[in-house]
Scaffold this motif. Sequence first.
Motif, PDB file in Angstrom:
ATOM      1  N   GLY A  35       0.782  -1.222   0.000  1.00  0.00           N
ATOM      2  CA  GLY A  35       0.000   0.000   0.000  1.00  0.00           C
ATOM      3  C   GLY A  35       0.820   1.281   0.000  1.00  0.00           C
ATOM      4  N   GLU A  36       2.121   1.151  -0.030  1.00  0.00           N
ATOM      5  CA  GLU A  36       3.002   2.328  -0.064  1.00  0.00           C
ATOM      6  C   GLU A  36       3.314   2.693  -1.513  1.00  0.00           C
ATOM      7  OE1 GLU A  36       4.116   4.132   2.556  1.00  0.00           O
ATOM      8  OE2 GLU A  36       2.810   2.869   3.775  1.00  0.00           O
ATOM      9  N   PRO A  37       3.379   3.994  -1.829  1.00  0.00           N
ATOM     10  CA  PRO A  37       3.754   4.385  -3.194  1.00  0.00           C
ATOM     11  C   PRO A  37       5.130   3.835  -3.569  1.00  0.00           C
ATOM     12  CG  PRO A  37       2.889   6.253  -1.991  1.00  0.00           C
ATOM     13  CD  PRO A  37       3.042   5.136  -0.998  1.00  0.00           C
ATOM     14  N   ASP A  38       5.240   3.387  -4.793  1.00  0.00           N
ATOM     15  CA  ASP A  38       6.443   2.730  -5.271  1.00  0.00           C
ATOM     16  C   ASP A  38       7.022   3.531  -6.431  1.00  0.00           C
ATOM     17  OD1 ASP A  38       8.375   0.849  -5.820  1.00  0.00           O
ATOM     18  OD2 ASP A  38       7.006  -0.533  -6.829  1.00  0.00           O
ATOM     19  N   PRO A  39       8.312   3.893  -6.396  1.00  0.00           N
ATOM     20  CA  PRO A  39       8.885   4.682  -7.492  1.00  0.00           C
ATOM     21  C   PRO A  39       8.787   3.996  -8.852  1.00  0.00           C
ATOM     22  CG  PRO A  39      10.434   4.511  -5.662  1.00  0.00           C
ATOM     23  CD  PRO A  39       9.270   3.648  -5.338  1.00  0.00           C
ATOM     24  N   ALA A  40       8.869   2.678  -8.897  1.00  0.00           N
ATOM     25  CA  ALA A  40       8.787   1.964 -10.180  1.00  0.00           C
ATOM     26  C   ALA A  40       7.403   2.122 -10.795  1.00  0.00           C
ATOM     27  CB  ALA A  40       9.114   0.490  -9.978  1.00  0.00           C
ATOM     28  N   ARG A  41       6.361   1.997 -10.004  1.00  0.00           N
ATOM     29  CA  ARG A  41       5.008   2.115 -10.536  1.00  0.00           C
ATOM     30  C   ARG A  41       4.673   3.555 -10.918  1.00  0.00           C
ATOM     31  NH1 ARG A  41       5.483  -2.200  -7.716  1.00  0.00           N
ATOM     32  NH2 ARG A  41       4.282  -4.052  -8.189  1.00  0.00           N
ATOM     33  N   ILE A  42       5.135   4.503 -10.139  1.00  0.00           N
ATOM     34  CA  ILE A  42       4.912   5.906 -10.492  1.00  0.00           C
ATOM     35  C   ILE A  42       5.675   6.255 -11.763  1.00  0.00           C
ATOM     36  CG2 ILE A  42       5.298   8.283  -9.743  1.00  0.00           C
ATOM     37  CD1 ILE A  42       4.708   7.285  -6.875  1.00  0.00           C
ATOM     38  N   GLY A  43       6.901   5.785 -11.897  1.00  0.00           N
ATOM     39  CA  GLY A  43       7.677   6.031 -13.112  1.00  0.00           C
ATOM     40  C   GLY A  43       7.042   5.399 -14.339  1.00  0.00           C
ATOM     41  N   ALA A  44       6.518   4.189 -14.181  1.00  0.00           N
ATOM     42  CA  ALA A  44       5.851   3.522 -15.304  1.00  0.00           C
ATOM     43  C   ALA A  44       4.578   4.265 -15.696  1.00  0.00           C
ATOM     44  CB  ALA A  44       5.530   2.077 -14.933  1.00  0.00           C
ATOM     45  N   ALA A  45       3.842   4.776 -14.724  1.00  0.00           N
ATOM     46  CA  ALA A  45       2.633   5.538 -15.032  1.00  0.00           C
ATOM     47  C   ALA A  45       2.969   6.831 -15.762  1.00  0.00           C
ATOM     48  CB  ALA A  45       1.864   5.838 -13.747  1.00  0.00           C
ATOM     49  N   VAL A  46       4.026   7.500 -15.331  1.00  0.00           N
ATOM     50  CA  VAL A  46       4.445   8.733 -16.003  1.00  0.00           C
ATOM     51  C   VAL A  46       4.907   8.429 -17.425  1.00  0.00           C
ATOM     52  CG1 VAL A  46       6.178  10.573 -15.972  1.00  0.00           C
ATOM     53  CG2 VAL A  46       4.973   9.964 -13.879  1.00  0.00           C
ATOM     54  N   ALA A  47       5.668   7.358 -17.603  1.00  0.00           N
ATOM     55  CA  ALA A  47       6.128   6.979 -18.944  1.00  0.00           C
ATOM     56  C   ALA A  47       4.946   6.640 -19.851  1.00  0.00           C
ATOM     57  CB  ALA A  47       7.085   5.792 -18.859  1.00  0.00           C
ATOM     58  N   ALA A  48       3.982   5.895 -19.339  1.00  0.00           N
ATOM     59  CA  ALA A  48       2.805   5.544 -20.141  1.00  0.00           C
ATOM     60  C   ALA A  48       2.001   6.791 -20.496  1.00  0.00           C
ATOM     61  CB  ALA A  48       1.927   4.552 -19.384  1.00  0.00           C
ATOM     62  N   LEU A  49       1.879   7.710 -19.549  1.00  0.00           N
ATOM     63  CA  LEU A  49       1.150   8.947 -19.815  1.00  0.00           C
ATOM     64  C   LEU A  49       1.841   9.776 -20.889  1.00  0.00           C
ATOM     65  CD1 LEU A  49      -1.140  10.922 -18.992  1.00  0.00           C
ATOM     66  CD2 LEU A  49       0.490  11.908 -17.381  1.00  0.00           C
ATOM     67  N   LEU A  50       3.148   9.922 -20.791  1.00  0.00           N
ATOM     68  CA  LEU A  50       3.884  10.721 -21.777  1.00  0.00           C
ATOM     69  C   LEU A  50       3.830  10.098 -23.170  1.00  0.00           C
ATOM     70  CD1 LEU A  50       6.978  11.807 -19.662  1.00  0.00           C
ATOM     71  CD2 LEU A  50       4.969  13.163 -20.290  1.00  0.00           C
TER      72      LEU A  50
END
Length: 108
Positions: free
Chosen positions: A66-81
Amino acid sequence: MIDHHALWLVIAALGLGSFGLRFVFLGLIGDRQLPEWALRHLRYTAVAVLPALVAPLVVWPAASGGEPDPARIGAAVAALLVGLATRNVFAGIICGFGALYGLLWLIG
């Protein structure tokens, strides 16, 4: 835990609610033309559903407790871009998958 009668009552109520929502669109107004304002709003349904499904998995992932994970946030940003740059949903999803697995491999 929950009582079995209460569980089946909740399942039946959700099933009736789901059927009712579908019946309104398919049974009552299925053969009529919708007004232009309704069609305009319905175009945004798919755009709203995908982020609503993905956002909890990025912000509160069960894989990290349940803690924010840098890998998942980075993947979401990459997918968004990539999605914004290419205007292609599938390119964004594939880039997000690749970025997630690449970042999980790098970060550990």
